[in-house]
Enzyme design. Structure first.
Site, PDB file in Angstrom:
ATOM      1  N   THR A 148      13.557  -8.334   1.398  1.00 20.53           N
ATOM      2  CA  THR A 148      13.452  -7.400   0.280  1.00 20.53           C
ATOM      3  C   THR A 148      13.250  -8.076  -1.065  1.00 20.53           C
ATOM      4  OG1 THR A 148      14.731  -5.702   1.419  1.00 20.53           O
ATOM      5  CG2 THR A 148      14.686  -5.602  -0.985  1.00 20.53           C
ATOM      6  N   HIS A 315       8.226  -4.555   3.331  1.00 19.54           N
ATOM      7  CA  HIS A 315       8.167  -5.199   4.645  1.00 19.54           C
ATOM      8  C   HIS A 315       8.255  -4.130   5.722  1.00 19.54           C
ATOM      9  CE1 HIS A 315      12.436  -4.328   4.942  1.00 19.54           C
ATOM     10  NE2 HIS A 315      12.624  -4.931   3.775  1.00 19.54           N
TER      11      HIS A 315
END
Length: 492
Positions: A148, A315
């Site tokens: 992240t 992601h």
């Protein structure tokens, strides 16, 4: 057709004999035969000559007509082929603003939104952006590691983690021993120039509603209370959307030129249940509702078509279960890796050499054990000196990156030793070549073509997209200037 006609015109001797015995003489045979003498044939009938000549003339006319038709067809086809590029060589222009006085970019992140989630359930609002905008056809490629904080800050700076400094969600500085964690706001950790800093440096306004790194006072950016929200996961998604919409109620010249909006779903659910659980479907549907709420609010203010919306994820997600585990204690016959030498276990294995060993010694001994067939799941972990990692990962130049890096196969995890703890959920952080790590990119607005698919690209390109739309000069970064020109419509 050619073979059949030749056989009719030049019959074999046995066929001729059969014809003479069973059928009356064919008048045309005497005209086509060159082997018979004049005295052996009956006198030629004038009507036969006329019929033959007529057939010959008709055949010639037919052939000539066919040639003429073919010439016209191919010349017409050739003309149309050369004219098409001429007609399409003039690309469409960007659409002019109708209400806003200046370009506005709204960058939206849905954390852990794996590419393909948009098809798990009806997502009419996300698909409205796709249908009327530009989409990365097979998803957006995150940087490595697919985590992240590294990825959000790569999107914000256009830099790979080795260059912007956030090489993991948490890590230890090798020189000072200080630890970075997701609540670290000291600017010494955050290198490069994030887009909000670039925007205000050019005299424009920026507003961030949650984005990793945006809370850091850095350069010309001071994260003022009215334009910079500190992360608070308890704030309802609806409130976040409405707060961003509130900026469009300001006088036109006071509306921020750049804004961010962040949702931590569906990442939260993905870690708990993996990417294929009904909880993911619910989370995706909720994100779509928030996009619908945003679109509705922008339309009511008459600015939806003026605002450039860039929707991304950071992601993807892949399922993990206990059967996909590798234990470092199993390597003890070759080398002991103490826990205090391991900075991170999964999905990126990062290790400092234990006392008395060089990094190359550790890599050699670990790989010997992993390849021996005696370590459970050992073939699913490859260990490298960081400088030997594949160049495509761009993960070697920072001294913050430990000297030994392990790459796991998709869905596998590393732990120090066996335990009775059971787990079956989801994870990310793996090699960005895995398709499961891809996320979404959707661009909608005046400079994005409608209904267009573009090849997948890395998220370091997004920084230059934003600066191009805002017509400002960006800081040096790992993106390419040509990319923006290839995806954005030219100004009118």
């Amino acid at each position: 057709m050619g073979t059949a006609s030749f056989s009719i015109l030049t019959p074999s001797k046995s066929a001729s004999a059969a014809t003479e015995e069973e059928d009356p003489p064919n008048p045309s045979t005497s005209l086509l035969s060159s082997n018979t003498t004049e005295s052996s044939n009956p006198p030629q009938n004038p009507k036969t000559k006329i019929i033959f000549i007529s057939l010959f003339i008709i055949t010639c006319i037919a052939i000539a007509t066919s040639i003429a038709f073919a010439f016209l067809f191919f010349s017409s086809s050739s003309h149309s082929k050369t004219s098409i590029p001429h007609e399409t060589s003039i690309p469409p222009k960007a659409r002019s603003l109708t209400k806003l006085q200046h370009p506005v970019v709204l960058l939206i992140s849905s954390d852990g939104f794996r590419f393909g989630y948009q098809f798990k359930t009806p997502t009419p609002n996300i698909h409205r952006l796709i249908a009327n905008g530009t989409e990365a056809d097979l998803g957006l490629i995150p940087v490595f590691p697919t985590l992240t904080f590294p990825n959000h800050y790569s999107i914000a700076t256009g830099l790979y983690p080795a260059y912007h400094g956030i090489i993991n969600n948490h890590f230890r500085h090798p020189s000072t021993g200080e630890t970075f964690y997701m609540g670290s706001h000291d600017p010494k950790w955050w290198l490069g120039e994030p887009i909000w800093e670039t925007v205000v440096t050019h005299g424009l306004k920026a507003a961030t509603y949650f984005w990793p790194g945006s809370e850091v006072n850095k350069g010309s950016w001071n994260c003022s209370f009215d334009l910079c929200k500190h992360f608070n996961g308890s704030v309802p998604f609806e409130e976040r959307v409405d707060s961003v919409l509130g900026y469009f109620d300001l006088p036109s010249n006071e509306i921020p030129a750049f804004m961010t909006l962040y949702f931590e779903d569906p990442d939260q659910q993905g870690h708990k249940v993996g990417p294929d659980d009904p909880e993911i479907t619910k989370a995706v549907a909720r994100i779509d509702m928030m996009i619908g709420r945003l679109i509705d609010g922008l339309e009511k203010r008459g600015v939806f078509e003026d605002v450039t919306i860039i929707m991304v994820g950071d992601h993807g997600m892949v399922g993990t279960c206990d059967k996909k585990l590798i234990f470092l204690e199993d390597l003890a016959p070759w080398i002991e890796i103490p826990a205090n030498s391991v900075q991170t276990y999964s999905p990126v294995v990062s290790i400092y050499p234990p006392p008395g060993f060089s990094a190359s010694d550790v890599v050699a001994k670990m790989m010997e054990g992993l390849k021996s067939g005696k370590v459970e799941n050992g073939m699913n972990l490859r260990v490298f000196l960081k400088e030997d990692l594949p160049d495509r990962l761009h993960y070697s130049t920072s001294d913050r990156i430990p000297p030994i890096i392990g790459l796991l196969e998709e869905g596998f995890k590393v732990e120090q030793k066996r335990s009775k703890r059971k787990e079956c959920g989801g994870s990310h952080g793996y090699d960005n070549a895995f398709f499961s790590m891809r996320t979404i990119f959707i661009g909608h607005g005046p400079q994005f073509a409608r209904g267009v698919k573009v090849p997948s690209f890395e998220n370091v390109q997004i920084y230059n997209l934003v600066t191009s739309v805002l017509k400002i000069q960006g800081a040096p970064n790992n993106g390419t200037e040509s990319f923006s020109k290839s995806i954005l419509l030219p100004s009118p």
